[in-house]
Every structure is written in C-alpha cells, then in structure tokens.
Design a protein around this motif. Structure first.
Motif, short mmCIF file in Angstrom:
data_model
loop_
_atom_site.label_atom_id
_atom_site.label_comp_id
_atom_site.label_asym_id
_atom_site.label_seq_id
_atom_site.Cartn_x
_atom_site.Cartn_y
_atom_site.Cartn_z
N TYR A 108 18.40 62.95 70.38
CA TYR A 108 18.05 63.62 69.13
C TYR A 108 18.74 62.95 67.95
CZ TYR A 108 18.05 67.00 65.36
OH TYR A 108 17.93 67.58 64.11
N THR A 109 20.03 62.69 68.07
CA THR A 109 20.80 62.15 66.96
C THR A 109 20.35 60.73 66.60
OG1 THR A 109 22.67 63.51 67.66
CG2 THR A 109 23.14 61.76 66.09
N LEU A 110 20.07 59.92 67.62
CA LEU A 110 19.54 58.58 67.35
C LEU A 110 18.20 58.67 66.65
CD1 LEU A 110 19.83 55.50 67.78
CD2 LEU A 110 18.55 55.80 69.91
N ASN A 111 17.37 59.59 67.08
CA ASN A 111 16.04 59.71 66.48
C ASN A 111 16.11 60.15 65.04
OD1 ASN A 111 13.20 59.43 67.04
ND2 ASN A 111 13.01 61.64 66.80
N VAL A 112 16.93 61.16 64.74
CA VAL A 112 16.96 61.71 63.38
C VAL A 112 17.68 60.79 62.41
CG1 VAL A 112 19.09 63.10 63.52
CG2 VAL A 112 17.18 63.90 62.14
N ASN A 113 18.62 59.99 62.89
CA ASN A 113 19.37 59.12 61.99
C ASN A 113 18.85 57.70 61.89
OD1 ASN A 113 21.23 61.07 61.17
ND2 ASN A 113 22.58 60.69 62.91
N VAL A 114 18.18 57.22 62.93
CA VAL A 114 17.74 55.82 62.94
C VAL A 114 16.24 55.67 63.15
CG1 VAL A 114 18.04 53.57 64.04
CG2 VAL A 114 20.00 55.11 63.83
N VAL A 115 15.71 56.29 64.20
CA VAL A 115 14.32 56.03 64.57
C VAL A 115 13.35 56.46 63.49
CG1 VAL A 115 12.51 56.49 66.25
CG2 VAL A 115 14.87 56.13 67.03
N ASN A 116 13.56 57.65 62.90
CA ASN A 116 12.59 58.08 61.87
C ASN A 116 12.66 57.19 60.65
OD1 ASN A 116 13.64 59.55 59.29
ND2 ASN A 116 15.03 60.26 60.89
N ALA A 117 13.85 56.64 60.34
CA ALA A 117 13.97 55.72 59.21
C ALA A 117 13.18 54.44 59.48
CB ALA A 117 15.44 55.39 58.95
N MET A 118 13.25 53.95 60.72
CA MET A 118 12.48 52.75 61.07
C MET A 118 10.98 53.05 61.09
SD MET A 118 14.91 50.58 61.30
CE MET A 118 15.79 51.60 60.10
N THR A 119 10.64 54.27 61.51
CA THR A 119 9.23 54.66 61.56
C THR A 119 8.61 54.69 60.17
OG1 THR A 119 9.57 55.97 63.57
CG2 THR A 119 7.63 56.49 62.25
N VAL A 120 9.30 55.33 59.22
CA VAL A 120 8.74 55.44 57.88
C VAL A 120 8.70 54.07 57.19
CG1 VAL A 120 10.91 56.01 56.66
CG2 VAL A 120 8.73 56.85 55.78
N LEU A 121 9.71 53.26 57.44
CA LEU A 121 9.74 51.93 56.83
C LEU A 121 8.63 51.04 57.39
CD1 LEU A 121 10.96 49.82 55.00
CD2 LEU A 121 12.72 49.40 56.74
N LYS A 122 8.47 51.06 58.71
CA LYS A 122 7.41 50.25 59.32
C LYS A 122 6.03 50.68 58.81
CE LYS A 122 5.52 48.86 63.81
NZ LYS A 122 5.66 49.00 65.29
N ALA A 123 5.80 51.98 58.71
CA ALA A 123 4.51 52.47 58.23
C ALA A 123 4.25 52.08 56.79
CB ALA A 123 4.43 53.99 58.39
N ALA A 124 5.32 52.06 55.98
CA ALA A 124 5.16 51.76 54.55
C ALA A 124 5.17 50.27 54.26
CB ALA A 124 6.29 52.43 53.77
N LEU A 125 5.50 49.45 55.24
CA LEU A 125 5.73 48.03 54.98
C LEU A 125 4.55 47.31 54.33
CD1 LEU A 125 7.90 45.93 55.17
CD2 LEU A 125 7.18 45.43 57.52
N PRO A 126 3.31 47.52 54.77
CA PRO A 126 2.21 46.83 54.09
C PRO A 126 2.13 47.17 52.60
CG PRO A 126 1.47 47.69 56.20
CD PRO A 126 2.83 48.26 55.96
N GLN A 127 2.37 48.45 52.27
CA GLN A 127 2.36 48.85 50.86
C GLN A 127 3.52 48.22 50.10
OE1 GLN A 127 1.70 53.12 50.21
NE2 GLN A 127 1.15 53.34 52.37
N LEU A 128 4.70 48.24 50.71
CA LEU A 128 5.88 47.67 50.06
C LEU A 128 5.70 46.18 49.82
CD1 LEU A 128 8.74 49.48 52.04
CD2 LEU A 128 7.93 50.00 49.73
N ARG A 129 5.09 45.49 50.76
CA ARG A 129 4.87 44.06 50.60
C ARG A 129 3.96 43.77 49.41
NH1 ARG A 129 4.15 42.76 57.05
NH2 ARG A 129 6.30 42.06 57.44
#
Length: 255
Positions: A108-129
C-alpha cells in the motif's frame, strides 16, 4: 511550462495540494484537480473558478485506482488542452516499525507514495512532451532524514531517486522532473495541528527542531512547486529540493 498551460494536481482538496492549486489559480493557470472526497474537492474547484476566473476540471477518485487516474489525465487534456504540468502530491503510509509492518502495508505504502506518481506522470507524458512541460513529485523530509515510519521514509527515498532518474530519462524529450521534500507542515486538523492541541508541551519541544521555531507553511512549499513548474526553473532538472526551514529531525516522537 508557459504560465497558461494547464496543471494537474493529485490530492488537491486540502493541505499542500490545495495551497498549490490556489497559488496557481491566482496566476491564471487552468487546473485539473483530483482527490478522494467529492464534496470538499468540488466545493474548492467552484471557489477557484469564482475567485480567479480560471478553468478547473475536478474529479473525485482514489489515485490507487490506476485506471481511473489515467482516465482523468486524458479527460483533463480533452477539457483543458494539453497539460503543461503535473504535481504528484498524494502520499501516505501504513505500518510503523519493521515488526508491525506487514507485506500488505509495504504494498500500500509503495503504491500511494511512488506507483501512483509514476502512473500519472506516464499517462501525462505525451501531453507534457507537446508542451515542453514539467512535473513535481512531492516527497518528504523523511526521505532523507530517518524518523519512525519505516515504509513511509523508505518509499519517499525511492521517490527522491525516481526524480533524479526521470530528470535524465525525460530531459532529452523536453520534460523536466523534480521533487520537493517538505518538512513538517502545519495543516489544520492534520497530524501536527492535532499534536499542538492535544499535547502542547510536546509540540513546543518539537519546535526546537526548526531554526525559526515554526513548522513549514504549505503556502511556502507551493511557491517552490510553482517555480519548479515554470520556465524560470528551466535549468533545474532531476533535483530534490528541500523545503523544510532547516528542520532537523522529522518527528516529534523521537526515533
């Protein structure tokens, strides 16, 4: 990131997420806000629209639900235009010492502190680029200074390292990634505010950890996040920026 580029903030209904959203709205930045509790989130979004005349998209969701989080990133892009910034603000923990932290607590702690951050960043990456945008990962003083909370500190340290790796990985694509590491923040009806009310003596002793004898104001952390998202910080990439007022130990409870 240009000032008028939309920014998505997770955990935006209180504390640092709310302070960051308010600051960016005051600068005319369109916002996509998500948090678990619908009523305070949508009320806050309406307030920002009314006070600052900015576009605000909001959706109640749990960032641990990757499908919903990715869908919100895509929705934000459709409604507001490509995202120019992402603030991965949600954090939390289960378990404290090694003895009382079970495998499910670690997950749980890994997911809430790291995994969701990587998830949102990966999803937004095409827009950010397409925008030449930036992301800020919200870490903690506990990622570099030991305190009780083994899983929390360990996963925040992982988030710090992820920022340094992503700065190099994504930099060639025009996307910057940095982390902020706030010290202990005084947020109404949260951990340290509750301690201030319930145990004034311990709270006063905790203030000795701060050179200025006061906890960190979320508004001051929001100012640093705003800077890191902006083009003024174009030479800052892969950094972990402490915003802790020179705080020593992260906890009022010893180690």
């Amino acid at each position: 990131m240009q000032l008028n580029s939309p920014v998505l903030i997770t955990g935006a209904s209180h504390g640092l997420g709310q302070a960051t959203a308010e600051l960016l709205a005051s600068q005319g930045v369109p916002l996509a806000l998500c948090a678990r509790n619908a009523a305070p989130l949508h009320e806050f979004a309406a307030k920002l629209r009314a006070e600052y005349d900015v576009q605000v998209a909001s959706r109640a969701l749990d960032v641990n639900d990757a499908e919903l989080l990715v869908d919100f990133v895509h929705e934000a892009g459709r409604r507001l235009g490509d995202l120019g910034g992402v603030v991965a603000n949600v954090g939390g923990a289960r378990g404290r010492s090694l003895a009382d932290t079970e495998p499910d607590d670690w997950a749980y702690t890994l997911n809430v502190n790291v995994v969701n951050a990587m998830t949102v960043l990966k999803a937004a990456l095409p827009q950010l680029r397409r925008r030449g945008g930036a992301a800020v990962l919200v870490s903690s003083i506990s990622g570099s200074k030991p305190s009780p909370g083994l899983a929390y500190g360990s996963t925040k340290a992982a988030l710090n390292h992820a920022a340094t790796i992503l700065g190099r990985e994504l930099g060639p694509t025009g996307v910057r990634v940095n982390a902020v590491a706030p010290g202990s923040m005084l947020i109404p009806d949260r951990n340290w505010d509750r301690l201030r009310v319930a145990d004034p003596g311990r709270y006063e002793a905790f203030l000795d950890e701060f050179p200025a004898k006061e906890l960190v104001d979320p508004k001051d952390v929001a100012e640093v996040i705003s800077f890191l998202l902006s083009d003024k910080a174009r030479a800052v990439n892969g950094a972990v920026v402490p915003v802790d007022g020179g705080q020593n130990a992260p906890s009022a409870y010893g180690y």
